[in-house]
Design an enzyme around this catalytic site. Structure first.
Site, short mmCIF file in Angstrom:
data_model
loop_
_atom_site.label_atom_id
_atom_site.label_comp_id
_atom_site.label_asym_id
_atom_site.label_seq_id
_atom_site.Cartn_x
_atom_site.Cartn_y
_atom_site.Cartn_z
N ASN A 39 9.55 6.41 9.26
CA ASN A 39 8.90 7.03 10.44
C ASN A 39 8.26 5.92 11.53
O ASN A 39 7.44 6.46 12.17
CB ASN A 39 8.00 8.14 10.04
N HIS B 299 2.82 3.34 11.25
CA HIS B 299 1.59 3.52 10.44
C HIS B 299 0.57 3.75 11.57
O HIS B 299 0.45 2.64 12.26
CB HIS B 299 1.37 2.89 9.34
N TYR C 39 -1.63 1.07 0.31
CA TYR C 39 -1.36 2.17 0.26
C TYR C 39 -1.84 3.11 -0.95
O TYR C 39 -1.46 4.30 -1.50
CB TYR C 39 0.24 2.66 0.34
P1 CMP Z 1 2.23 6.55 6.85
O1 CMP Z 1 1.23 7.06 8.10
O2 CMP Z 1 2.33 5.35 6.62
O3 CMP Z 1 1.34 6.99 5.31
C1 CMP Z 1 1.83 7.22 4.13
C2 CMP Z 1 3.11 7.36 4.40
O4 CMP Z 1 3.85 8.09 3.37
C3 CMP Z 1 3.74 8.55 5.52
O5 CMP Z 1 3.26 7.51 6.86
C4 CMP Z 1 5.08 8.74 5.45
O6 CMP Z 1 5.99 7.69 5.89
C5 CMP Z 1 5.23 8.64 3.85
N1 CMP Z 1 5.58 9.95 3.42
C6 CMP Z 1 6.52 10.49 2.72
N2 CMP Z 1 6.53 11.69 2.44
C7 CMP Z 1 5.13 11.96 2.62
C8 CMP Z 1 4.68 13.48 2.70
N3 CMP Z 1 5.30 14.40 2.12
N4 CMP Z 1 3.63 13.36 3.41
C9 CMP Z 1 2.90 12.35 3.99
N5 CMP Z 1 3.58 11.05 3.95
C10 CMP Z 1 4.69 11.08 3.52
#
Ligand code: CMP
Length: 140
Positions: free
Chosen positions: A113, A116, A50
């Site tokens: 969530n 990914h 990340y």
């Molecule tokens: P992912 O697609 O895994 O990529 C980054 C992750 O950061 C995203 O899913 C979310 O689970 C997490 N995240 C938490 N807060 C935010 C935000 N404000 N905007 C985008 N991603 C977020």
């Protein structure tokens, strides 16, 4: 075009025992799982994966969530796989995700969530190579 994309079933969805239900969504949409492994990421692996988000306010919480339990990591292959997977996932925030999407059905919050998915061809190539370097992607 036939594409490959990197998908991760996050610790919340693995803990909910819905790996198979999520795999069914991929397969029913015509995406083929061409590589997969379960892993419990280390802090440094999660930080590297990340790295694009390292200046974001949610970075620390994101990394600690991603190392809170095992994840299921897979490469999905198919026509327009990157966008198709993003459509199946729904919006990052499950409250905003369309009905019938993976996040609407299985996710609890923007952090927990469920899944990914790579967001573009460039990131897909980097993310696939990060978890599946070399030859262990099976094409047929
Ligand atoms: P992912 O697609 O895994 O990529 C980054 C992750 O950061 C995203 O899913 C979310 O689970 C997490 N995240 C938490 N807060 C935010 C935000 N404000 N905007 C985008 N991603 C977020």
């Amino acid at each position: 075009a036939i594409e490959r994309t990197l998908s991760i079933i996050k610790p919340d969805a693995v803990a909910k025992n819905v790996i198979g239900k999520i795999y069914d969504r991929f397969e029913s949409a015509g995406l083929k799982i061409v590589a997969s492994k379960m892993a419990h990421l280390s802090q440094s692996e999660a930080e590297q994966f990340y790295a694009v988000h390292k200046e974001r306010p949610f970075f620390k919480d994101l990394v600690s969530f991603m190392i809170s339990g095992p994840v299921m990591i897979q490469v999905l292959q198919g026509e327009g796989a990157i966008l198709k997977n993003r459509d199946l996932m729904g919006a990052t925030d499950p409250k905003k995700a369309e009905k019938g999407t993976i996040r609407a059905d299985f996710a609890d919050s923007i952090d927990a969530n469920a899944v990914h998915g790579s967001d573009a061809p460039e990131t897909a190539a980097v993310e696939v190579a990060f978890f599946f370097p070399g030859m262990n992607v099976f094409n047929r």
